[in-house]
Scaffold this motif. Sequence first.
Motif, PDB file in Angstrom:
ATOM      1  N   UNK A   1      71.142  55.161  15.470  1.00  0.00           N
ATOM      2  CA  UNK A   1      71.615  56.399  16.104  1.00  0.00           C
ATOM      3  C   UNK A   1      72.237  56.200  17.489  1.00  0.00           C
ATOM      4  N   UNK A   2      71.680  55.303  18.286  1.00  0.00           N
ATOM      5  CA  UNK A   2      72.225  55.095  19.625  1.00  0.00           C
ATOM      6  C   UNK A   2      73.598  54.424  19.570  1.00  0.00           C
ATOM      7  N   UNK A   3      73.766  53.473  18.667  1.00  0.00           N
ATOM      8  CA  UNK A   3      75.081  52.822  18.543  1.00  0.00           C
ATOM      9  C   UNK A   3      76.118  53.807  18.017  1.00  0.00           C
ATOM     10  N   UNK A   4      75.710  54.659  17.098  1.00  0.00           N
ATOM     11  CA  UNK A   4      76.625  55.680  16.595  1.00  0.00           C
ATOM     12  C   UNK A   4      77.030  56.628  17.713  1.00  0.00           C
ATOM     13  N   UNK A   5      76.079  56.986  18.550  1.00  0.00           N
ATOM     14  CA  UNK A   5      76.366  57.871  19.678  1.00  0.00           C
ATOM     15  C   UNK A   5      77.314  57.196  20.674  1.00  0.00           C
ATOM     16  N   UNK A   6      77.123  55.910  20.919  1.00  0.00           N
ATOM     17  CA  UNK A   6      78.027  55.171  21.811  1.00  0.00           C
ATOM     18  C   UNK A   6      79.452  55.227  21.272  1.00  0.00           C
TER      19      UNK A   6
ATOM     20  N   UNK B   1      76.578  55.176  29.751  1.00  0.00           N
ATOM     21  CA  UNK B   1      75.161  55.382  30.069  1.00  0.00           C
ATOM     22  C   UNK B   1      74.913  56.843  30.422  1.00  0.00           C
ATOM     23  N   UNK B   2      75.748  57.418  31.288  1.00  0.00           N
ATOM     24  CA  UNK B   2      75.519  58.804  31.717  1.00  0.00           C
ATOM     25  C   UNK B   2      75.743  59.799  30.583  1.00  0.00           C
TER      26      UNK B   2
ATOM     27  N   UNK C   1      75.413  59.107  27.223  1.00  0.00           N
ATOM     28  CA  UNK C   1      74.456  58.894  26.134  1.00  0.00           C
ATOM     29  C   UNK C   1      73.044  59.276  26.576  1.00  0.00           C
ATOM     30  N   UNK C   2      72.737  59.008  27.837  1.00  0.00           N
ATOM     31  CA  UNK C   2      71.452  59.449  28.376  1.00  0.00           C
ATOM     32  C   UNK C   2      70.289  58.497  28.160  1.00  0.00           C
ATOM     33  N   UNK C   3      70.520  57.228  28.326  1.00  0.00           N
ATOM     34  CA  UNK C   3      69.439  56.244  28.294  1.00  0.00           C
ATOM     35  C   UNK C   3      69.715  55.214  29.386  1.00  0.00           C
ATOM     36  N   UNK C   4      68.954  54.149  29.411  1.00  0.00           N
ATOM     37  CA  UNK C   4      69.100  53.182  30.498  1.00  0.00           C
ATOM     38  C   UNK C   4      70.317  52.279  30.301  1.00  0.00           C
ATOM     39  N   UNK C   5      70.790  51.740  31.401  1.00  0.00           N
ATOM     40  CA  UNK C   5      71.925  50.820  31.362  1.00  0.00           C
ATOM     41  C   UNK C   5      71.573  49.578  30.550  1.00  0.00           C
ATOM     42  N   UNK C   6      70.351  49.115  30.681  1.00  0.00           N
ATOM     43  CA  UNK C   6      69.894  47.938  29.943  1.00  0.00           C
ATOM     44  C   UNK C   6      69.935  48.198  28.430  1.00  0.00           C
ATOM     45  N   UNK C   7      69.448  49.352  28.021  1.00  0.00           N
ATOM     46  CA  UNK C   7      69.438  49.719  26.604  1.00  0.00           C
ATOM     47  C   UNK C   7      70.868  49.823  26.065  1.00  0.00           C
ATOM     48  N   UNK C   8      71.734  50.494  26.798  1.00  0.00           N
ATOM     49  CA  UNK C   8      73.136  50.642  26.376  1.00  0.00           C
ATOM     50  C   UNK C   8      73.792  49.267  26.277  1.00  0.00           C
ATOM     51  N   UNK C   9      73.551  48.418  27.260  1.00  0.00           N
ATOM     52  CA  UNK C   9      74.154  47.080  27.253  1.00  0.00           C
ATOM     53  C   UNK C   9      73.729  46.280  26.032  1.00  0.00           C
ATOM     54  N   UNK C  10      72.473  46.389  25.643  1.00  0.00           N
ATOM     55  CA  UNK C  10      71.995  45.684  24.451  1.00  0.00           C
ATOM     56  C   UNK C  10      72.730  46.157  23.203  1.00  0.00           C
TER      57      UNK C  10
END
Length: 103
Positions: A27-32, A47-48, A50-59
Motif C-alpha cells: 500500500x505505501x509503494x502504491x501511494x508513492x 514524505x509530506x 504520503x505521511x510517514x517517515x523519510x526513512x520509511x519512504x526512502x526504503x
Amino acid sequence: MEEVNPLAIKEENIEKASKALKAMGHPLRLKILCVLGDSELPVMDIVSKVGTTQSNISQHIDILREKEIITSRREGSKILCRVRDPQILNLLEAMQGPVNQIV
C-alpha cells in the motif's frame, strides 16, 4: 477475421508487468506512485504527501527503483523521483476506475 483479445500481452511484457505489480502490491509503494503521478518530486515532498517517515519512504523508493518502476536523480541536495514508464501510470489510472469499467 480473427478477433483480437485486448488483454493479450506480449510475452516479453509479462515478466515486466508481473514485477511491477509485485512492487506495487504494498500500500505505501502504491501511494508513492499515486503521489508521483506524471511529475518529478523531491523525496521530502513525497514524505509530506504520503505521511510517514523519510526513512520509511526512502526504503520503499529503493525497492521501486530496484524493480525499475521509478528513477531518481540528484539535483543539489535533493533527490528527485519520477515514474520511469508511462504504462505504469496507465495501470494506476485503470486501477482507480470503477470496477464495472474494468470487468
